[in-house]
Scaffold this motif. Structure first.
Motif, PDB file in Angstrom:
ATOM      1  N   MET A   1      41.944  26.943  14.668  1.00 39.11           N
ATOM      2  CA  MET A   1      41.780  28.107  15.546  1.00 39.11           C
ATOM      3  C   MET A   1      41.401  27.635  16.945  1.00 39.11           C
ATOM      4  N   LEU A   2      42.022  28.247  17.925  1.00 37.73           N
ATOM      5  CA  LEU A   2      41.732  27.930  19.317  1.00 37.73           C
ATOM      6  C   LEU A   2      40.705  28.924  19.850  1.00 37.73           C
ATOM      7  N   GLU A   3      39.582  28.432  20.351  1.00 35.22           N
ATOM      8  CA  GLU A   3      38.550  29.309  20.896  1.00 35.22           C
ATOM      9  C   GLU A   3      38.878  29.644  22.350  1.00 35.22           C
ATOM     10  N   LYS A   4      38.769  30.938  22.688  1.00 35.63           N
ATOM     11  CA  LYS A   4      39.066  31.396  24.039  1.00 35.63           C
ATOM     12  C   LYS A   4      38.056  32.482  24.403  1.00 35.63           C
ATOM     13  N   ILE A   5      38.080  32.943  25.647  1.00 32.09           N
ATOM     14  CA  ILE A   5      37.141  33.972  26.099  1.00 32.09           C
ATOM     15  C   ILE A   5      37.862  34.989  26.974  1.00 32.09           C
ATOM     16  N   ILE A   6      37.251  36.151  27.076  1.00 30.07           N
ATOM     17  CA  ILE A   6      37.568  37.117  28.128  1.00 30.07           C
ATOM     18  C   ILE A   6      36.237  37.480  28.784  1.00 30.07           C
ATOM     19  N   THR A   7      36.284  37.888  30.014  1.00 30.34           N
ATOM     20  CA  THR A   7      35.057  38.219  30.732  1.00 30.34           C
ATOM     21  C   THR A   7      35.165  39.607  31.350  1.00 30.34           C
ATOM     22  N   SER A   8      34.015  40.224  31.502  1.00 30.08           N
ATOM     23  CA  SER A   8      33.899  41.507  32.186  1.00 30.08           C
ATOM     24  C   SER A   8      32.529  41.536  32.858  1.00 30.08           C
ATOM     25  N   PRO A   9      32.237  42.544  33.663  1.00 28.01           N
ATOM     26  CA  PRO A   9      30.895  42.637  34.249  1.00 28.01           C
ATOM     27  C   PRO A   9      29.790  42.713  33.210  1.00 28.01           C
ATOM     28  N   ARG A  10      30.141  43.038  31.962  1.00 25.82           N
ATOM     29  CA  ARG A  10      29.135  43.181  30.910  1.00 25.82           C
ATOM     30  C   ARG A  10      28.774  41.847  30.259  1.00 25.82           C
ATOM     31  N   GLY A  11      29.699  40.877  30.347  1.00 25.81           N
ATOM     32  CA  GLY A  11      29.439  39.587  29.728  1.00 25.81           C
ATOM     33  C   GLY A  11      30.716  38.896  29.298  1.00 25.81           C
ATOM     34  N   THR A  12      30.552  37.775  28.623  1.00 29.40           N
ATOM     35  CA  THR A  12      31.670  36.990  28.108  1.00 29.40           C
ATOM     36  C   THR A  12      31.819  37.241  26.612  1.00 29.40           C
TER      37      THR A  12
ATOM     38  N   ALA B   1      44.806  31.844  15.957  1.00 32.98           N
ATOM     39  CA  ALA B   1      45.765  30.911  15.366  1.00 32.98           C
ATOM     40  C   ALA B   1      47.115  31.607  15.407  1.00 32.98           C
ATOM     41  N   ARG B   2      47.998  31.106  16.240  1.00 32.38           N
ATOM     42  CA  ARG B   2      49.317  31.722  16.391  1.00 32.38           C
ATOM     43  C   ARG B   2      50.273  31.203  15.323  1.00 32.38           C
TER      44      ARG B   2
ATOM     45  N   THR C   1      49.937  35.841  12.788  1.00 30.98           N
ATOM     46  CA  THR C   1      49.024  35.420  13.849  1.00 30.98           C
ATOM     47  C   THR C   1      47.682  36.072  13.548  1.00 30.98           C
ATOM     48  N   VAL C   2      46.605  35.320  13.623  1.00 29.32           N
ATOM     49  CA  VAL C   2      45.291  35.878  13.292  1.00 29.32           C
ATOM     50  C   VAL C   2      44.322  35.668  14.452  1.00 29.32           C
ATOM     51  N   ILE C   3      43.505  36.687  14.670  1.00 27.62           N
ATOM     52  CA  ILE C   3      42.439  36.639  15.670  1.00 27.62           C
ATOM     53  C   ILE C   3      41.140  37.055  14.991  1.00 27.62           C
ATOM     54  N   SER C   4      40.098  36.292  15.195  1.00 28.32           N
ATOM     55  CA  SER C   4      38.749  36.737  14.845  1.00 28.32           C
ATOM     56  C   SER C   4      37.908  36.617  16.110  1.00 28.32           C
ATOM     57  N   TRP C   5      36.919  37.465  16.229  1.00 28.38           N
ATOM     58  CA  TRP C   5      36.137  37.462  17.459  1.00 28.38           C
ATOM     59  C   TRP C   5      34.691  37.806  17.169  1.00 28.38           C
ATOM     60  N   ASP C   6      33.826  37.419  18.088  1.00 29.77           N
ATOM     61  CA  ASP C   6      32.423  37.809  18.011  1.00 29.77           C
ATOM     62  C   ASP C   6      32.242  39.081  18.813  1.00 29.77           C
ATOM     63  N   LEU C   7      31.861  40.146  18.125  1.00 26.15           N
ATOM     64  CA  LEU C   7      31.591  41.403  18.809  1.00 26.15           C
ATOM     65  C   LEU C   7      30.570  41.211  19.934  1.00 26.15           C
TER      66      LEU C   7
END
Length: 268
Positions: free
Chosen positions: A1-12, A18-19, A53-59
């Motif tokens: 699995m490749l770890e990635k991020i998105i950002t907003s004013p609220r946080g990361t 895994a594609r 393709t699977v995505i898991s994320w930390d809420l």
């Protein structure tokens, strides 16, 4: 699995993807429950990445997605949409455990055209009619009641209450380990307060599957699920030998149930 991020004013917000080698493969998004993290779905990721393709994320507020300010399920849905947009995924199957099921339902309300199907894992329905005045009262007490317990006893009680097997217990204890007592109580209080504030009626046009651990005794989750299936007709599958974290307690049966559901709706 490749770890990635998105950002907003609220946080990361952190996520893992895994594609599948087929660019047309359907995407499954796994959303964990309260005070857990993406490792809750390790058994599902390992199995389903073979065909999807699977995505898991930390809420937000959880795991690697903290610190985070101004939590709401609307904001969590916006964060998930940012993830899918970043990955150029037009629609996905949402699989959410407990509190993660709330985030999935909110996403379906905010972005209905981007949901192919929803699998609820020991979660509860959106809809004020399911919850009595007493239910709402006790949910409001979660944070201060939790503060009455010593940290070690609180963590152990959460893990025991959510699981039925040693595998499930060990997984939950590992996910709880990063949180101090004050943060743990604050996360629970914030999340439940947000649910009370944002809870609203729903009507979904896509396929829905509800799953429930045979030994789930977490609050009134079983009662809510039986009421949910009775009102909507959504199928409810019982996962044997499993508690609230049914996908961890019995991943073999859980994965087979989900696979059958996806196959039956040609989501392959």
């Amino acid at each position: 699995m490749l770890e990635k991020i998105i950002t907003s004013p609220r946080g990361t917000v952190s996520y893992w993807i895994a594609r599948h080698q087929d660019p047309k493969a359907i995407c499954l998004v796994f959303t964990h429950g309260l005070t857990a993290n993406h490792r809750m779905f390790d058994h599902q990721v390992a199995s389903f990445r073979k065909h999807y393709t699977v995505i898991s994320w930390d809420l937000p507020l959880h795991g690697a997605s903290r610190p985070y300010t101004d939590f709401s399920f609307h904001h969590a849905a916006a964060d998930l949409d940012a993830i899918l947009n970043q990955e150029k995924i037009p629609a996905a199957v949402l699989i959410g455990q407990s509190l993660g099921g709330y985030a999935c339902q909110q996403y379906a309300l905010d972005f209905p055209d981007k949901v192919l199907a929803f699998v609820g894992v020991d979660t509860s329905p959106f809809g004020p009619s399911y919850y009595s005045r007493s239910d709402r009262f006790w949910v409001r007490q979660v944070e201060w009641l939790s503060r009455c317990y010593p940290h070690d006893k609180l963590v152990t009680a959460i893990a025991k209450g959510a699981t039925h097997t040693k595998r499930g217990f060990d997984n939950m204890m590992a996910m709880l380990a990063p949180y101090g007592k004050a943060e743990l109580c604050r996360i629970m209080g914030t999340a439940y307060t947000s649910f009370l504030r944002e809870n609203c009626d729903t009507a979904f046009d896509f396929p829905v599957l509800l799953t429930l651990g045979e030994y789930d005794r977490f609050g009134k989750v079983p009662q809510y699920n039986w009421a949910w299936t009775a009102k909507t007709g959504y199928p409810l599958k019982i996962i044997p030998g499993a508690g609230h974290n049914a996908n961890v307690d019995n991943p073999v049966v859980f994965n087979a149930v989900v696979e059958d559901f996806l196959d039956s709706h040609h989501l392959v």
